[in-house]
Design an enzyme around this catalytic site. Structure first.
Site, PDB file in Angstrom:
ATOM      1  N   GLY A 121       0.879  -1.152   0.113  1.00  0.00           N
ATOM      2  CA  GLY A 121      -0.191   0.167  -0.217  1.00  0.00           C
ATOM      3  C   GLY A 121       0.921   1.112   0.100  1.00  0.00           C
ATOM      4  N   GLY A 169       0.082  -5.076   0.907  1.00  0.00           N
ATOM      5  CA  GLY A 169      -1.365  -4.699  -0.052  1.00  0.00           C
ATOM      6  C   GLY A 169      -1.379  -5.743  -1.337  1.00  0.00           C
ATOM      7  N   GLU A 192       5.395  -6.188   7.522  1.00  0.00           N
ATOM      8  CA  GLU A 192       4.744  -5.109   8.578  1.00  0.00           C
ATOM      9  C   GLU A 192       5.201  -4.940   9.943  1.00  0.00           C
ATOM     10  OE1 GLU A 192       1.958  -6.126   5.067  1.00  0.00           O
ATOM     11  OE2 GLU A 192       2.994  -7.228   6.589  1.00  0.00           O
ATOM     12  N   ASP A 200      -1.494  -7.238   7.718  1.00  0.00           N
ATOM     13  CA  ASP A 200      -3.180  -6.949   7.460  1.00  0.00           C
ATOM     14  C   ASP A 200      -3.684  -7.496   6.163  1.00  0.00           C
ATOM     15  OD1 ASP A 200      -1.897  -4.873   5.978  1.00  0.00           O
ATOM     16  OD2 ASP A 200      -3.238  -3.346   6.231  1.00  0.00           O
TER      17      ASP A 200
END
Length: 409
Positions: A121, A169, A192, A200
């Site tokens: 992301g 992402g 992450e 996530d």
């Protein structure tokens, strides 16, 4: 305040577009105010049309229909095809449209540039937004997780060509689909915990469902898997030579009203012909027993204790890695994976949205991004600095429902 390009345009059309007003309007009453406004609006529309023409080839995501296939191309090669909010907002409705379209039989997603499928992301934009309290820190995660869910529940076969770097992402827009085609260039990671976040995009769903404790190991350490190992770990469903992907895509497009089985058959035929690294052992094979025992502990403190007690070179290397990660992230991640193991994808995404908002309010995310992506000194100063200092009460609070602000899917 960070505004997406289109919002900046709307915020100040005159300033942005240097609108040319008719020269006779100054001091002339021949143009009434309503007509002036209409002219103004027209100018904005014309300018907008001109801009959309210019930016089409340079659009950050390309959405095309070819044959029976809807094709999504992530087109930010300089940013390794990292996902930003405008891209997410284009892809989501298009998937929903193709899902309802009787003439669309499958969806293909790929990246441009040859280096990456999607490296994650747009973390920098989120960091900047978080520092000034911009609502992008809600909007981005809401949009991204809804997109992950749309892919996970998509009724049309979804084929992700994960050629090159596929992280964060990028994993979210591939792993929840029916088919994931890796190549010898694929590099997978969920890194992450190194930036004060957690794995996530539905990591709480797919990681604990990998065999043994591989998912816990990958999520906590950010370990990278390359090439055929991405298939062997269960993240990819097929493995095809990178240079064969254009031919595979062409064959997928050419299929006449294909069923999911027909698509699987075609992917299998390419997969069977690929011999790259066929003889090579899975990189984690020799460590699987250790991974399964060491990462099965109920707490991070216990995992660390087990690693120290084990003392093998493999265990020591993992200990060294874990000691570099955000203690808060490690505790959140372990609980996220343990709880996610028995949740639906929707429940996981709701839980992860709560965690994302807790991280946006904290210290470690901003410090991690600074150390890893901005200053690149690779020495973040985590707060708290030790696992023992991250209280159970703090962790519990991060998982608490947000009431009306909870993620709606």
């Amino acid at each position: 305040m960070l505004l997406p390009p289109h919002a900046a345009l709307l915020a100040s059309p005159a300033k942005q577009l240097h609108l040319q007003m008719p020269s006779d309007h100054q001091g002339s009453s021949s143009l009434s105010l309503p007509r002036l406004r209409a002219l103004n609006r027209l100018q904005v529309i014309f300018q907008h049309l001109k801009m959309s023409k210019q930016t089409d080839s340079a659009a950050e995501v390309l959405l095309e229909k070819k044959g029976g296939a809807g094709i999504i191309t992530l087109n930010r090669p300089k940013a390794l095809n990292a996902l930003n909010l405008p891209m997410i907002q284009k892809i989501y409705p298009q998937i929903k449209t193709w899902e309802q379209d009787p003439e669309t039989f499958l969806i293909i997603i790929k990246g441009t540039g040859g280096k990456a499928f999607c490296a994650g992301g747009d973390i920098r934009a989120i960091t900047e937004a978080g520092k000034v309290g911009d609502k992008l820190i809600q909007d981005f995660f809401i949009g991204e997780y809804r997109l992950n869910n749309a892919i996970g529940t998509c009724k049309k076969p979804y084929v992700a060509l994960i050629d090159g770097i596929t992280m964060g992402g990028g994993v979210g827009v591939s792993v929840h689909g029916h088919f994931r085609v890796a190549t010898e260039k694929t590099v997978f990671a969920m890194p992450e915990t190194a930036i004060g976040l957690f794995p996530d995009v539905g990591g709480g769903y797919f990681l604990p469902r990998l065999s043994g404790k591989i998912g816990y190991y990958l999520g906590l350490t950010g370990c990278r898997l390359k090439g055929r190992d991405v298939l062997r770990a269960g993240i990819a469903t097929h493995f095809v030579e990178s240079e064969k992907l254009p031919a595979l895509e062409k064959d997928l497009i050419a299929l006449k009203s294909p069923s999911k089985e027909k698509i699987a058959d075609l992917l299998n035929s390419y997969h069977m012909k690929c011999t790259i690294d066929q003889e090579k052992e899975f990189a984690l094979d020799e460590h699987m027993d250790k991974i399964n025992s060491l990462f099965s502990a109920n707490s991070m403190e216990e995992i660390v204790k087990k690693l120290k007690q084990d003392g093998s070179p493999f265990a020591m290397k993992q200990l060294e890695t874990i000691n570099k990660m955000s203690p808060t992230s490690l505790k959140l991640t372990l609980r996220q994976l343990r709880e996610g193991a028995s949740m639906s994808l929707q429940e996981v995404l709701r839980m992860e949205y709560r965690l994302s908002q807790a991280c946006m309010k904290g210290h470690d995310f901003y410090e991690g991004v600074r150390a890893v992506l901005i200053d690149k000194d690779q020495s973040p100063k985590w707060k708290p600095a030790a696992l023992e200092e991250v209280s159970d009460e703090f962790v519990d609070n991060c998982f608490k429902p947000l009431g009306n602000d909870d993620l709606k899917l």
